[in-house]
Design a protein around this motif. Structure first.
Motif, PDB file in Angstrom:
ATOM      1  N   LYS A 126       0.847  -1.190   0.000  1.00  0.00           N
ATOM      2  CA  LYS A 126       0.000   0.000   0.000  1.00  0.00           C
ATOM      3  C   LYS A 126       0.886   1.245   0.000  1.00  0.00           C
ATOM      4  N   GLY A 127       0.388   2.275  -0.661  1.00  0.00           N
ATOM      5  CA  GLY A 127       1.155   3.508  -0.787  1.00  0.00           C
ATOM      6  C   GLY A 127       2.155   3.478  -1.929  1.00  0.00           C
ATOM      7  N   GLN A 128       2.227   2.356  -2.672  1.00  0.00           N
ATOM      8  CA  GLN A 128       3.167   2.222  -3.784  1.00  0.00           C
ATOM      9  C   GLN A 128       2.382   2.120  -5.107  1.00  0.00           C
ATOM     10  N   THR A 129       3.091   1.969  -6.207  1.00  0.00           N
ATOM     11  CA  THR A 129       2.439   1.755  -7.494  1.00  0.00           C
ATOM     12  C   THR A 129       2.483   0.266  -7.845  1.00  0.00           C
ATOM     13  N   ALA A 130       1.558  -0.133  -8.684  1.00  0.00           N
ATOM     14  CA  ALA A 130       1.523  -1.511  -9.196  1.00  0.00           C
ATOM     15  C   ALA A 130       1.161  -1.451 -10.675  1.00  0.00           C
ATOM     16  N   GLU A 131       1.667  -2.400 -11.434  1.00  0.00           N
ATOM     17  CA  GLU A 131       1.372  -2.446 -12.862  1.00  0.00           C
ATOM     18  C   GLU A 131       0.253  -3.443 -13.144  1.00  0.00           C
ATOM     19  N   VAL A 132      -0.649  -3.054 -14.031  1.00  0.00           N
ATOM     20  CA  VAL A 132      -1.791  -3.876 -14.404  1.00  0.00           C
ATOM     21  C   VAL A 132      -1.902  -3.858 -15.930  1.00  0.00           C
ATOM     22  N   ALA A 133      -2.436  -4.917 -16.510  1.00  0.00           N
ATOM     23  CA  ALA A 133      -2.535  -4.963 -17.968  1.00  0.00           C
ATOM     24  C   ALA A 133      -3.711  -5.823 -18.399  1.00  0.00           C
ATOM     25  N   TRP A 134      -4.192  -5.549 -19.591  1.00  0.00           N
ATOM     26  CA  TRP A 134      -5.280  -6.309 -20.189  1.00  0.00           C
ATOM     27  C   TRP A 134      -5.040  -6.379 -21.691  1.00  0.00           C
ATOM     28  N   ALA A 135      -5.725  -7.297 -22.343  1.00  0.00           N
ATOM     29  CA  ALA A 135      -5.556  -7.459 -23.787  1.00  0.00           C
ATOM     30  C   ALA A 135      -6.909  -7.667 -24.435  1.00  0.00           C
ATOM     31  N   MET A 136      -6.987  -7.355 -25.723  1.00  0.00           N
ATOM     32  CA  MET A 136      -8.262  -7.478 -26.433  1.00  0.00           C
ATOM     33  C   MET A 136      -8.044  -8.142 -27.782  1.00  0.00           C
ATOM     34  N   SER A 137      -8.998  -8.971 -28.163  1.00  0.00           N
ATOM     35  CA  SER A 137      -8.965  -9.575 -29.489  1.00  0.00           C
ATOM     36  C   SER A 137     -10.153  -9.130 -30.320  1.00  0.00           C
ATOM     37  N   ALA A 138     -10.929  -8.194 -29.814  1.00  0.00           N
ATOM     38  CA  ALA A 138     -11.928  -7.475 -30.603  1.00  0.00           C
ATOM     39  C   ALA A 138     -12.033  -6.098 -29.965  1.00  0.00           C
ATOM     40  N   ASN A 139     -11.570  -5.093 -30.667  1.00  0.00           N
ATOM     41  CA  ASN A 139     -11.463  -3.756 -30.106  1.00  0.00           C
ATOM     42  C   ASN A 139     -12.818  -3.054 -30.201  1.00  0.00           C
ATOM     43  N   HIS A 140     -13.541  -3.063 -29.090  1.00  0.00           N
ATOM     44  CA  HIS A 140     -14.846  -2.413 -29.051  1.00  0.00           C
ATOM     45  C   HIS A 140     -14.757  -0.968 -28.572  1.00  0.00           C
ATOM     46  N   LEU A 176      -0.831  -1.884 -20.868  1.00  0.00           N
ATOM     47  CA  LEU A 176      -0.349  -1.815 -19.480  1.00  0.00           C
ATOM     48  C   LEU A 176      -0.484  -0.409 -18.923  1.00  0.00           C
ATOM     49  N   ASP A 177      -0.845  -0.331 -17.641  1.00  0.00           N
ATOM     50  CA  ASP A 177      -0.905   0.940 -16.908  1.00  0.00           C
ATOM     51  C   ASP A 177      -0.302   0.758 -15.519  1.00  0.00           C
ATOM     52  N   LYS A 178       0.032   1.879 -14.912  1.00  0.00           N
ATOM     53  CA  LYS A 178       0.474   1.888 -13.523  1.00  0.00           C
ATOM     54  C   LYS A 178      -0.628   2.516 -12.676  1.00  0.00           C
ATOM     55  N   VAL A 179      -1.000   1.828 -11.599  1.00  0.00           N
ATOM     56  CA  VAL A 179      -2.025   2.347 -10.700  1.00  0.00           C
ATOM     57  C   VAL A 179      -1.424   2.600  -9.324  1.00  0.00           C
ATOM     58  N   LEU A 180      -2.087   3.486  -8.582  1.00  0.00           N
ATOM     59  CA  LEU A 180      -1.650   3.812  -7.218  1.00  0.00           C
ATOM     60  C   LEU A 180      -2.391   2.926  -6.228  1.00  0.00           C
ATOM     61  N   VAL A 181      -1.648   2.259  -5.363  1.00  0.00           N
ATOM     62  CA  VAL A 181      -2.257   1.464  -4.303  1.00  0.00           C
ATOM     63  C   VAL A 181      -2.434   2.389  -3.100  1.00  0.00           C
ATOM     64  N   PRO A 182      -3.668   2.724  -2.730  1.00  0.00           N
ATOM     65  CA  PRO A 182      -3.870   3.725  -1.671  1.00  0.00           C
ATOM     66  C   PRO A 182      -3.177   3.363  -0.367  1.00  0.00           C
ATOM     67  N   ALA A 183      -2.540   4.355   0.236  1.00  0.00           N
ATOM     68  CA  ALA A 183      -1.863   4.128   1.518  1.00  0.00           C
ATOM     69  C   ALA A 183      -2.851   3.871   2.635  1.00  0.00           C
ATOM     70  N   THR A 184      -4.116   4.246   2.413  1.00  0.00           N
ATOM     71  CA  THR A 184      -5.135   4.104   3.450  1.00  0.00           C
ATOM     72  C   THR A 184      -5.821   2.739   3.439  1.00  0.00           C
ATOM     73  N   LEU A 185      -5.475   1.891   2.473  1.00  0.00           N
ATOM     74  CA  LEU A 185      -6.117   0.578   2.404  1.00  0.00           C
ATOM     75  C   LEU A 185      -5.756  -0.272   3.614  1.00  0.00           C
ATOM     76  N   ALA A 186      -6.720  -1.030   4.080  1.00  0.00           N
ATOM     77  CA  ALA A 186      -6.427  -2.027   5.110  1.00  0.00           C
ATOM     78  C   ALA A 186      -5.675  -3.179   4.459  1.00  0.00           C
ATOM     79  N   THR A 187      -4.761  -3.780   5.195  1.00  0.00           N
ATOM     80  CA  THR A 187      -4.077  -4.953   4.647  1.00  0.00           C
ATOM     81  C   THR A 187      -5.070  -6.117   4.577  1.00  0.00           C
ATOM     82  N   GLY A 188      -4.796  -7.046   3.683  1.00  0.00           N
ATOM     83  CA  GLY A 188      -5.680  -8.194   3.546  1.00  0.00           C
ATOM     84  C   GLY A 188      -5.843  -8.595   2.094  1.00  0.00           C
ATOM     85  N   THR A 189      -6.803  -9.457   1.827  1.00  0.00           N
ATOM     86  CA  THR A 189      -7.030 -10.017   0.507  1.00  0.00           C
ATOM     87  C   THR A 189      -8.140  -9.260  -0.214  1.00  0.00           C
ATOM     88  N   TYR A 190      -7.883  -8.968  -1.486  1.00  0.00           N
ATOM     89  CA  TYR A 190      -8.814  -8.206  -2.310  1.00  0.00           C
ATOM     90  C   TYR A 190      -9.047  -8.932  -3.631  1.00  0.00           C
TER      91      TYR A 190
END
Length: 459
Positions: free
Chosen positions: A148-162, A329-343
């Motif tokens: 939390k409080g750091q960045t993480a990379e996320v990505a998705w792909a498409m085979s039909a661009n809507h 691919l994008d970089k997202v911010l992991v909020p520093a205020t998040l509670a630890t645990g599974t999401y």
């Protein structure tokens, strides 16, 4: 205007001929972090041979007027309202407001109970309407672990661009208390809407499995979004501009026709709209990019993308029927205020070219910012090499895709004379009977086609 029109009678004939073809049912999925639920990963990218991309919400529209700024439009952006704006009720026109089925992870086949010819069929062996939140964990891939409080990379792909745009969200499913177990029923779309992630920067990247990445110029969209102020991005890969006017070419939108009648007037119109966005022309170019005009430009006037190494930005355009080997691919911010645990991590893609919302989920563990041990937070080559590799277009390619490929082969003189195009072979390829989870026989999408009608398409 002339650059936007179809060139020549021969090209127009191909356009009309391809409207007869059933559309592929592959569209989009999470590829990073590896989806521990739907199974997508960076090595497969847009390939959907294992059914990763069959979880979505079909034929859904916004409940009110559009709120999206015109500058963020992705289809015929100069057309504003009225009958000529055939995209005006589609999800991207008011991001986040189109209703979805299930819990925010998509449902198999795009509807709780009904199949539709526009790709609205579930993966083999999965009952239609299965909530993606209840999929079992895939293989031995462990959940992502983000600080939390750091960045993480996320990505998705498409085979039909809507077209349209997308967002990433988190929903906490359990807090790690000793003895507590995960309960998928806690996952809801409203929980995900409360957990929208912010992007760390405007630009996106095209991520290849060999670690190469190229800048895709982009902008964060947060005006006119739901929840208010939530951050989204337009799909940075423009579709093609084949038709000057989709309304003039295809007419006003028709009501969806339930069932798998691929020859229905409605489904032919769906294919017509897709052809206007390049479903026909882009798949005949090497790499699947648009051979001519695009719906918007993804190259900056200031040349920054060339300075960042993206000298082939035009290659990142098209409808995607070539099944691209790269992810967005994008970089997202992991909020520093998040509670630890599974999401649960939810990717939501609100389309503008179609009345659809695509969703996938993955498991993420949020840990304290002092934790050194992270997992799948950066899509580095060394990390990607730890992801189990899959065979693109493996043995489980869905019947829709196999049948479309066979029909295209049989349209050629050599193909039509081959043994692959005999009556029995066409039936074997285009009509598949599978058993559903309940044990009842289920004919795959082309089971509704009469072989005689199929053969007539080849003449």
């Amino acid at each position: 205007g002339g650059a936007l029109a179809m060139r020549g009678a021969a090209a127009f004939s191909v356009f009309l001929l391809l409207l007869q073809l059933p559309g592929s049912s592959s569209h989009g999925q999470i590829t990073w972090p590896p989806s521990t639920r739907h199974g997508g990963n960076v090595h497969a990218a847009a390939d959907c041979a294992r059914g990763e991309c069959f979880y979505f919400n079909n034929n859904v529209e916004i409940p009110g007027p559009g709120t999206l700024p015109q500058t963020a439009r992705s289809m015929e952006p100069e057309v504003v309202g009225g009958k000529y704006d055939v995209w005006r009720t589609h999800p991207w026109r008011a991001p986040g407001t189109a209703p979805v089925f299930g819990s925010g992870c998509g449902v198999a086949g795009g509807h709780p109970t009904l199949s539709f010819a526009n790709g609205g069929v579930p993966p083999f062996g999965i009952p239609i309407g299965l909530d993606g939140a209840f999929l079992p964990q895939v293989g031995d891939v462990s959940p992502a672990r983000w600080r939390k409080g750091q960045t993480a990379e996320v990505a998705w792909a498409m085979s039909a661009n809507h077209a349209g745009g997308y967002a990433w969200r988190l929903c906490k499913v359990f807090d790690g208390t000793e003895g507590e177990t995960e309960d998928a029923s806690e996952v809801t779309e409203s929980c995900f809407q409360a957990g929208h992630l912010r992007f760390a920067e405007d630009d996106s990247f095209a991520l290849w499995p060999n670690g190469s990445r190229f800048v895709l110029p982009n902008k964060i969209v947060k005006n006119g979004t739901h929840p208010r102020g939530s951050e989204w991005k337009r799909v940075p890969v423009p579709t093609c501009r084949v038709c000057v006017s989709a309304y003039d070419q295809c007419g006003s939108p028709l009501l969806p026709t339930p069932g798998l009648d691929y020859g229905s007037v409605w489904n032919r119109q769906v294919n017509c709209y897709a052809a206007c966005a390049g479903s026909s022309v882009s798949k005949f170019t090497e790499g699947g990019f648009c051979p001519d005009s695009t719906q918007f430009q993804n190259i900056r006037d200031d040349g920054d993308d060339i300075a960042n190494g993206n000298t082939t930005a035009t290659q990142y355009s098209g409808y995607g029927k070539s099944i691209w080997a790269w992810s967005v691919l994008d970089k997202v911010l992991v909020p520093a205020t998040l509670a630890t645990g599974t999401y649960k991590l939810s990717w939501r893609w609100d389309c503008e070219q179609s009345a659809q919302v695509w969703q996938n989920c993955a498991d993420v563990e949020v840990v304290d910012d002092t934790t050194e041990d992270t997992n799948w937070d950066v899509a580095s080559l060394s990390n990607m090499e730890l992801v189990p590799k899959v065979t693109r277009g493996g043995a489980v390619t869905n019947t829709n895709e196999r049948c479309v490929a066979l029909i295209e082969q049989c349209r050629t003189e050599n193909g039509n004379e081959s043994g692959n195009c005999a009556d029995g072979k066409i039936e074997e390829t285009c009509v598949a009977e599978k058993r559903s989870a309940a044990g009842e026989p289920r004919r795959d999408a082309f089971g509704v086609w009469k072989i005689g009608a199929l053969l007539s398409m080849l003449l």
